[in-house]
Design an enzyme around this catalytic site. Structure first.
Site, PDB file in Angstrom:
ATOM      1  N   ARG A   1       0.842  -1.197   0.000  1.00 54.35           N
ATOM      2  CA  ARG A   1       0.000   0.000   0.000  1.00 54.35           C
ATOM      3  C   ARG A   1       0.878   1.247   0.000  1.00 54.35           C
ATOM      4  O   ARG A   1       1.077   1.902   1.026  1.00 54.35           O
ATOM      5  CB  ARG A   1      -0.960  -0.041   1.191  1.00 54.35           C
TER       6      ARG A   1
ATOM      7  N   GLN B   1      -1.333   2.347  -5.727  1.00 51.00           N
ATOM      8  CA  GLN B   1      -2.729   2.565  -5.345  1.00 51.00           C
ATOM      9  C   GLN B   1      -3.710   2.019  -6.376  1.00 51.00           C
ATOM     10  O   GLN B   1      -4.737   1.442  -6.028  1.00 51.00           O
ATOM     11  CB  GLN B   1      -2.989   4.058  -5.125  1.00 51.00           C
TER      12      GLN B   1
ATOM     13  N   ASP C   1      -4.271  -1.869  -5.990  1.00 48.49           N
ATOM     14  CA  ASP C   1      -4.643  -2.382  -4.667  1.00 48.49           C
ATOM     15  C   ASP C   1      -6.000  -3.088  -4.718  1.00 48.49           C
ATOM     16  O   ASP C   1      -7.046  -2.467  -4.529  1.00 48.49           O
ATOM     17  CB  ASP C   1      -4.663  -1.219  -3.671  1.00 48.49           C
TER      18      ASP C   1
ATOM     19  N   SER D   1      -8.214  -2.948  -1.470  1.00 37.46           N
ATOM     20  CA  SER D   1      -8.980  -1.714  -1.283  1.00 37.46           C
ATOM     21  C   SER D   1     -10.158  -1.638  -2.246  1.00 37.46           C
ATOM     22  O   SER D   1     -11.274  -1.286  -1.857  1.00 37.46           O
ATOM     23  CB  SER D   1      -8.076  -0.489  -1.478  1.00 37.46           C
TER      24      SER D   1
ATOM     25  N   TYR E   1      -1.135   0.531  11.753  1.00 40.80           N
ATOM     26  CA  TYR E   1      -2.016  -0.554  12.159  1.00 40.80           C
ATOM     27  C   TYR E   1      -2.305  -0.479  13.659  1.00 40.80           C
ATOM     28  O   TYR E   1      -1.610   0.196  14.419  1.00 40.80           O
ATOM     29  CB  TYR E   1      -1.387  -1.915  11.832  1.00 40.80           C
TER      30      TYR E   1
END
Length: 422
Positions: free
Chosen positions: A122, A127, A130, A133, A230
């Site tokens: 990521r 992007q 991905d 996502s 995270y």
């Protein structure tokens, strides 16, 4: 004649998505590829063969994969499919390798260069590639639609001459890509939305979408994020406080959507049976992590369970596939964006740079071997599934417990863009 890209029909009966769209077929042809689509591959995604043909693809049969230099798929090819693949072919798909060591070893044995799209880093450059996502975004949307359908009532407040219909209360647990889209969708439908996450950065994201953030915001909470964005595991004291707050909140909700899923790990249990039992009859829980064990106690994969107190627990599998026409378009673009980086623009042929960060992150097998560091021994010994994440990791048992000795809060990590729970 140029190199060939083959897009097969997915054999899994529960997989309606397809790995190419008419738009990506045109783009692949512009790169110099001959594109072959298996007949009927896109039908479940509302793409007929004629649309592919108009975009420049040849409509073929399953056996045409034997000539393909690149195979684009949604799901990992089965052992039976791999028997027809050309050694050295690049196979790009969602490989789901965790806990599937025999399947990973089979990819290596077939001699294909396999790329696992869910391992795409990521970073800004990736992007557009991905898949986690793009598909989680649609899953978050569909979770609200599924919840609203099972709820069997209106979501927005409606003021009429006959009286007022109250707005539904929707609670989103886990504010990653799926959670954020669920918040946005529920808000558009007029619900009163709250959300929770153990990462402090999520509070601002939730507020920006017009929802209310729910968390015990003490000093430990402020330091609850890693340098990578995270969530950290919280102390037992914090877990107990957050659990009590969440348990009380869930009892008042009409729809609860859980989205917490960590790749390669069993899903954390967020909602206990007692919490489900506290909800009003007619309430709905939608569990987006059911394929990895589920966030909700009592959830069953592929089923809508109705509890003794008339609460529905929705456990649909492959939620993005429930809106395959949209999911396939996005997934196809993810695949094209990645494949484009593997092409030599001068010769218009596949030229995989094994030193590229994207390649190193996603390459699973190559040259007859398993090469991804996390699975390099997959063809030598069984993979051991990581231990289950205790239910108390994110939402603890709400029952009172003896307080444990207090610990100093962890030092605050450097700030970074949150990645969330997809």
């Amino acid at each position: 004649m140029g190199q060939t890209v083959f897009i097969p029909r997915e054999l899994d009966a529960n997989e309606p998505r397809v790995a190419a769209s008419p738009d990506t077929v045109k783009r692949l042809a512009a790169l110099g590829f001959d594109v072959v689509i298996e007949a009927g591959a896109g039908l479940k995604s509302r793409i007929i063969d004629a649309e592919y043909a108009s975009a420049g693809a040849a409509i073929g049969k399953a056996s045409d994969v034997a000539k393909a230099d690149v195979v684009l798929k949604v799901r990992r090819p089965s052992d039976a499919e791999l028997k027809s693949y050309k050694p050295g072919a690049a196979v790009i798909a969602i490989m789901d390798p965790y806990g599937n060591d025999a399947a990973v070893a089979a990819l290596a044995k077939a001699g294909v260069t396999a790329f696992s799209m869910e391992f795409m880093p990521r970073i800004t450059r990736a992007q557009s590639m991905d898949v986690l996502s793009s598909q989680a975004n649609l899953a978050g949307y569909q979770a609200v639609i599924d919840g609203a359908s099972e709820y069997d009532r209106a979501l927005p407040m409606m003021m009429t001459a006959a009286g007022t219909v109250p707005a539904a209360k929707v609670f989103i647990m886990g504010v990653g890509v799926a959670g954020l889209q669920a918040i946005a969708t529920a808000r558009r439908l007029g619900a009163v939305v709250t959300a929770t996450d153990v990462r402090p950065a999520a509070k601002e994201q939730v507020a920006s979408l017009g929802a209310k953030f729910l968390a015990v915001e003490d000093e430990e909470f402020k330091a609850a994020e890693t340098a990578g964005g995270y969530a950290k595991e919280m102390s037992k004291e914090y877990q107990a406080k957050q659990a009590a707050l969440t348990s009380e909140h869930i009892a008042k909700q009409d729809i609860v959507i859980t989205t917490a899923l960590i790749p390669g790990r069993p899903a954390p249990k967020l909602v206990s049976a007692d919490m489900v039992a506290s909800m009003k009859p007619g309430s709905v829980l939608v569990d987006l992590a059911v394929e990895r064990g589920g966030n909700v106690e009592g959830a069953e994969a592929g089923k809508v369970v109705t509890t003794a107190n008339n609460v529905k627990i929705v456990g649909h599998l492959n939620v993005p596939g429930r809106i395959a026409a949209s999911a396939s378009l996005l997934y196809a673009r993810n695949l094209f964006a990645f494949l484009e980086t593997l092409i030599d623009k001068t010769t218009k042929t596949l030229a995989i740079n094994r030193d590229d960060d994207l390649v190193k992150a996603t390459m699973l097998t190559d040259g007859g071997k398993v090469v991804h560091p996390a699975f390099v021994k997959a063809d030598q010994q069984p993979h051991v599934e990581p231990a289950a994440i205790p239910a108390k990791t994110m939402v603890a048992d709400a029952l009172p417990k003896k307080a444990a000795p207090k610990k100093a809060a962890a030092p605050k990590s450097p700030s970074s863009k949150p990645k969330g729970i997809a």
